[in-house]
Design an enzyme around this catalytic site. Structure first.
Site, PDB file in Angstrom:
ATOM      1  N   CYS A   1     -12.473 -11.731  19.537  1.00 17.66           N
ATOM      2  CA  CYS A   1     -12.090 -10.386  18.996  1.00 17.66           C
ATOM      3  C   CYS A   1     -10.860  -9.948  20.118  1.00 17.66           C
ATOM      4  O   CYS A   1     -10.230  -8.891  19.543  1.00 17.66           O
ATOM      5  CB  CYS A   1     -12.619  -9.245  18.588  1.00 17.66           C
ATOM      6  SG  CYS A   1     -13.654  -8.645  20.028  1.00 17.66           S
TER       7      CYS A   1
ATOM      8  N   CYS B   1       0.884  -1.245   0.119  1.00 17.98           N
ATOM      9  CA  CYS B   1       0.065   0.164  -0.154  1.00 17.98           C
ATOM     10  C   CYS B   1       0.554   1.627  -0.170  1.00 17.98           C
ATOM     11  O   CYS B   1       2.002   1.371   0.975  1.00 17.98           O
ATOM     12  CB  CYS B   1      -1.263  -0.085   1.081  1.00 17.98           C
ATOM     13  SG  CYS B   1      -2.019   1.214   1.541  1.00 17.98           S
TER      14      CYS B   1
END
Length: 429
Positions: free
Chosen positions: A387, A77
């Site tokens: 999570c 990126c």
């Protein structure tokens, strides 16, 4: 290997006072920074690298890579290093995954827990269906749109996002145009929660100043026109519909669920499918299942193909959406659902009298109150989805002290190139 190049994309901020230091990175810490003796934390570094760092105290900045690791790769990126969204794009994938698994093992170890840790599920680039994009005033009818910068409140106006589904990436220009009317009040700092559904893109906008009356009729019209031009399915503001062309729908196992505004979904469909398939395999033979913190039914409908399910969640709109979707999934063993705050009013041990199997998928804070009731119940099998390995380990310790064993754990790398790792753990007694 020796490098004389400075790290590309380093934020253009003045260097903190203090002479540069040369250090050798020994490991990678919990936030994704390399750790040298001291400790000294240096972002964007890898074990074995000799680097020059600038700044003072424990937290430094990378100035120069003197000896690079063989595991270093080129980040995909162009925003990496400035954008605060990813921390580990520079690490070879196999080594990066192994680090995540070891972090999970270490976190469990802090609670004196040992378990079989399975090969991880790893999300691929271009698979995220959910993004939270921050908006700021722009020029020529478009807002600036992107993520917060690393360790700052500055906005990085992104042009590409390798983690995002290409359809979300392609929608960035239309999202910028739609966000342009949101800045009538100087205190507005909108965030666009963008979800890709089978009916198109669903956007829930938060952070628009409402005390002064919210958006004017003219701005709301401009927003709706831009949403129509972008062919979005729906746009809501703090849950109120500002534009609606189609009801956003997602398929969760056999069911088609009409999403309420701002509803929680797993970020990557393939990760959801992998976690659900693993969970369903673990509950084979169950007679009655409780699905706690069920949301809109991520696991509910798949579990209901095995046995009748009692589904509970504190978000009433999610429960209504789940209940309405039952009719779209013929062949279920049966689903009953209840809106109930499981922190203030957990399902009590006595209420599990006719339930032999439980799945729970709490928020990051974990499920301590509910876990205490499960520990006191007669339930024989529990599947925990988390999570946050730290709160999972804390809750797991309660269950283990009550006679459960943590038989196996599936690590899930759903948030690619971040330090976060998720899991599905299987308990039995």
């Amino acid at each position: 290997m020796r490098s004389s190049s400075r790290r590309p994309g380093r934020p253009e901020t003045p260097k903190p006072a203090g002479p540069p230091v040369e250090v050798v990175i020994e490991t990678v810490g919990g936030e994704g920074d390399g750790v040298a003796p001291g400790p000294i934390y240096v972002p964007f570094t890898l074990p074995g690298e000799r680097v020059r760092a600038v700044g003072g105290g424990e937290r430094r900045e990378l100035d120069l890579i003197l000896t690079a690791s063989a595991e270093r790769v080129t980040p995909p990126c162009p925003h990496f290093g400035v954008c605060g969204g990813c921390a580990l794009q520079h690490w070879e994938h196999g080594a990066y995954l192994a680090w995540k698994v070891e972090r999970l093992r270490t976190t469990l170890g802090l609670q004196r827990i040992e378990s079989e840790i399975l090969a991880p599920f790893a999300a691929k680039p271009g698979t995220r269906r959910r993004l939270a994009l921050h908006a700021r005033p722009g020029k020529r009818g478009e807002a600036r749109l992107g993520y917060k910068g690393r360790k700052s409140w500055d906005l990085v106006d992104i042009t590409v996002c390798p983690i995002a589904d290409p359809r979300l990436e392609a929608a960035l220009p239309a999202l910028r145009r739609m966000a342009a009317p949101l800045f009538e009040h100087p205190k507005s700092a909108p965030t666009l929660h963008v979800t890709l559904t089978s009916e198109g893109i669903d956007v829930d906008i938060t952070g628009v100043e409402r005390k002064s009356g919210g958006l004017s009729a003219d701005s709301r019209m401009r927003l709706a026109e831009a949403a129509a031009e972008g062919d979005f399915a729906r746009v809501t503001m703090d849950g109120d519909v500002a534009y609606g062309a189609r009801q956003p729908v997602v398929r969760l196992g056999p069911a088609a669920v009409a999403l309420p505004p701002g509803a929680f979904l797993q970020a990557v469909p393939e990760a959801e499918a992998a976690m659900a398939a693993f969970a369903v395999a673990q509950v084979a033979g169950a007679e009655r299942i409780a699905d706690l913190y069920c949301g809109v039914g991520t696991f509910t409908f798949r579990l209901a193909q095995v046995a009748p399910v009692y589904a509970v969640d504190g978000h009433a709109p999610a429960i209504r959406a789940l209940t309405s979707a039952i009719s779209t999934a013929p062949g279920l063993k049966g689903v009953t659902a209840e809106a109930r705050d499981l922190t203030r009013r957990p399902v009590l041990a006595v209420e599990f009298k006719k339930i032999d199997t439980v799945l729970f998928d709490p928020p990051r804070a974990g499920a301590l109150e509910q876990t205490a009731e499960l520990a006191a119940s007669k339930v024989s099998k529990i599947v925990g989805v988390s999570c946050n390995p730290a709160t999972f380990a804390r809750d797991a310790r309660v269950l283990i002290d009550a006679g459960f064993s943590l038989d196996r754990v599936l690590p899930v790398d759903q948030f690619l190139w971040s330090p976060h790792v998720e899991l599905v753990g299987v308990f039995s007694r």
